[in-house]
Design a protein around this motif. Structure first.
Motif, short mmCIF file in Angstrom:
data_model
loop_
_atom_site.label_atom_id
_atom_site.label_comp_id
_atom_site.label_asym_id
_atom_site.label_seq_id
_atom_site.Cartn_x
_atom_site.Cartn_y
_atom_site.Cartn_z
N VAL A 43 0.80 -1.23 0.00
CA VAL A 43 0.00 0.00 0.00
C VAL A 43 0.83 1.28 0.00
CG1 VAL A 43 -1.99 -1.13 1.07
CG2 VAL A 43 -0.32 0.07 2.52
N GLY A 44 2.15 1.15 -0.02
CA GLY A 44 2.98 2.35 -0.12
C GLY A 44 3.83 2.66 1.08
N GLY A 45 3.86 1.75 2.06
CA GLY A 45 4.78 1.89 3.18
C GLY A 45 4.46 3.03 4.13
N GLU A 85 -8.19 -1.69 0.53
CA GLU A 85 -9.11 -0.86 1.31
C GLU A 85 -9.99 -1.75 2.18
OE1 GLU A 85 -12.78 0.69 2.50
OE2 GLU A 85 -12.71 -0.56 0.73
N ARG A 86 -10.52 -2.82 1.62
CA ARG A 86 -11.40 -3.73 2.36
C ARG A 86 -10.64 -4.41 3.50
NH1 ARG A 86 -13.53 -5.48 -1.69
NH2 ARG A 86 -12.03 -7.09 -2.23
N GLN A 87 -9.43 -4.86 3.24
CA GLN A 87 -8.64 -5.53 4.27
C GLN A 87 -8.32 -4.57 5.42
OE1 GLN A 87 -5.12 -7.39 2.66
NE2 GLN A 87 -4.56 -8.33 4.60
N LEU A 88 -7.91 -3.36 5.08
CA LEU A 88 -7.60 -2.36 6.10
C LEU A 88 -8.86 -1.99 6.88
CD1 LEU A 88 -5.66 -0.35 7.45
CD2 LEU A 88 -6.14 1.24 5.56
N TRP A 89 -9.95 -1.74 6.18
CA TRP A 89 -11.19 -1.32 6.83
C TRP A 89 -11.72 -2.42 7.76
CZ3 TRP A 89 -13.06 2.87 8.41
CH2 TRP A 89 -14.38 2.94 8.85
N ASP A 90 -11.68 -3.66 7.30
CA ASP A 90 -12.15 -4.77 8.16
C ASP A 90 -11.37 -4.80 9.47
OD1 ASP A 90 -14.02 -5.47 6.24
OD2 ASP A 90 -12.93 -7.26 5.56
N MET A 114 -11.92 7.74 10.81
CA MET A 114 -11.06 6.78 10.13
C MET A 114 -11.59 6.50 8.72
SD MET A 114 -8.26 5.32 10.24
CE MET A 114 -7.67 5.33 11.92
N ARG A 115 -12.92 6.48 8.55
CA ARG A 115 -13.49 6.27 7.22
C ARG A 115 -13.05 7.38 6.28
NH1 ARG A 115 -14.66 2.10 4.47
NH2 ARG A 115 -13.36 3.20 3.02
N ASP A 116 -13.11 8.63 6.75
CA ASP A 116 -12.67 9.77 5.95
C ASP A 116 -11.20 9.61 5.56
OD1 ASP A 116 -15.19 10.90 6.21
OD2 ASP A 116 -14.57 12.30 7.79
N ALA A 117 -10.38 9.18 6.52
CA ALA A 117 -8.95 9.02 6.28
C ALA A 117 -8.66 7.90 5.28
CB ALA A 117 -8.22 8.77 7.60
N VAL A 118 -9.33 6.78 5.44
CA VAL A 118 -9.13 5.65 4.52
C VAL A 118 -9.56 6.04 3.11
CG1 VAL A 118 -9.93 3.31 3.94
CG2 VAL A 118 -9.29 3.86 6.30
N ASP A 119 -10.70 6.71 3.00
CA ASP A 119 -11.19 7.10 1.67
C ASP A 119 -10.19 8.00 0.94
OD1 ASP A 119 -13.48 5.62 2.03
OD2 ASP A 119 -14.75 7.34 2.49
N GLU A 120 -9.53 8.88 1.67
CA GLU A 120 -8.57 9.79 1.03
C GLU A 120 -7.33 9.08 0.50
OE1 GLU A 120 -7.56 13.46 2.89
OE2 GLU A 120 -9.66 13.99 3.22
N LEU A 121 -7.05 7.88 1.00
CA LEU A 121 -5.88 7.14 0.51
C LEU A 121 -6.08 6.61 -0.90
CD1 LEU A 121 -4.81 5.02 3.63
CD2 LEU A 121 -3.76 7.13 2.78
N GLU A 122 -7.34 6.38 -1.26
CA GLU A 122 -7.66 5.82 -2.58
C GLU A 122 -6.87 4.54 -2.86
OE1 GLU A 122 -7.06 9.10 -5.31
OE2 GLU A 122 -9.00 9.98 -4.76
#
Length: 134
Positions: free
Chosen positions: A18-20, A115-120, A101-109
Motif C-alpha cells: 500500500v505504499g509503506g 481498502e477492504r482488508q484495512l477497513w475490516d 477513520m473512514r474519511d482518512a481511509v477514503d482519502e488514501l484511494e
C-alpha cells in the motif's frame, strides 16, 4: 518453463503493497485532523499536541501491517485494550472514531482489496476497544 526455487520469491507485506510509511502516516494524520475537532474524542487525548499520539498510532499500524518494529522497540507490546482502559470508550466514541477513520481511509484511494482488508481490521479494532456501555 523453469521453476523458481522455493524461498527465492518473497511476497510483499501489506505495508509494502500500500505504499509503506508514507501511506500510514497520511492515514493517521488525516484521522487526527478529524479527532482534533471532535468534541467527544478530543478529550481522550490529554496531550495538548496530538503529534505524539499520531506518531504512536502510525508506528503501531506500520508494524502491525508488516513494516518496521519502531512501535515495539519504543513502547513494548501494544497491549491495546490495557492502554485504552483509562478512557470510557462507548458506542458513540466507537462510531466517532470510525467516522474519522473512514474519511482518512477514503482519502488514501487504495485498491479495493487493500481498502477492504484495512477497513475490516479497523472496524474490528474499534469494536474491541469498547469498554463502556452506552
Amino acid at each position: 518453463m523453469t521453476e523458481i526455487p522455493r524461498g527465492t520469491v518473497q511476497e510483499q507485506t501489506f505495508y509494502e503493497q500500500v505504499g509503506g510509511e508514507e501511506t500510514f502516516r497520511r492515514l493517521v494524520h488525516r484521522f487526527y485532523q478529524g479527532v482534533a475537532g471532535d468534541p467527544l474524542l478530543r478529550p481522550m487525548y490529554p496531550e495538548e499536541d496530538l503529534g505524539p499520539a499520531e506518531d504512536r498510532f502510525a508506528t503501531f499500524l506500520m508494524q502491525y501491517w508488516g513494516g518496521p518494529r519502531i512501535y515495539s522497540e519504543a513502547r513494548g507490546h501494544p497491549r491495546l485494550r490495557m492502554r485504552h482502559a483509562p478512557f470510557a470508550v462507548d458506542r458513540a466514541a466507537h462510531d466517532a472514531w470510525l467516522k474519522h477513520m473512514r474519511d482518512a481511509v477514503d482519502e488514501l484511494e487504495l485498491a479495493p482489496e487493500h481498502e477492504r482488508q484495512l477497513w475490516d481490521y479497523l472496524v474490528y479494532a474499534a469494536a474491541s476497544m469498547v469498554n463502556t456501555a452506552g
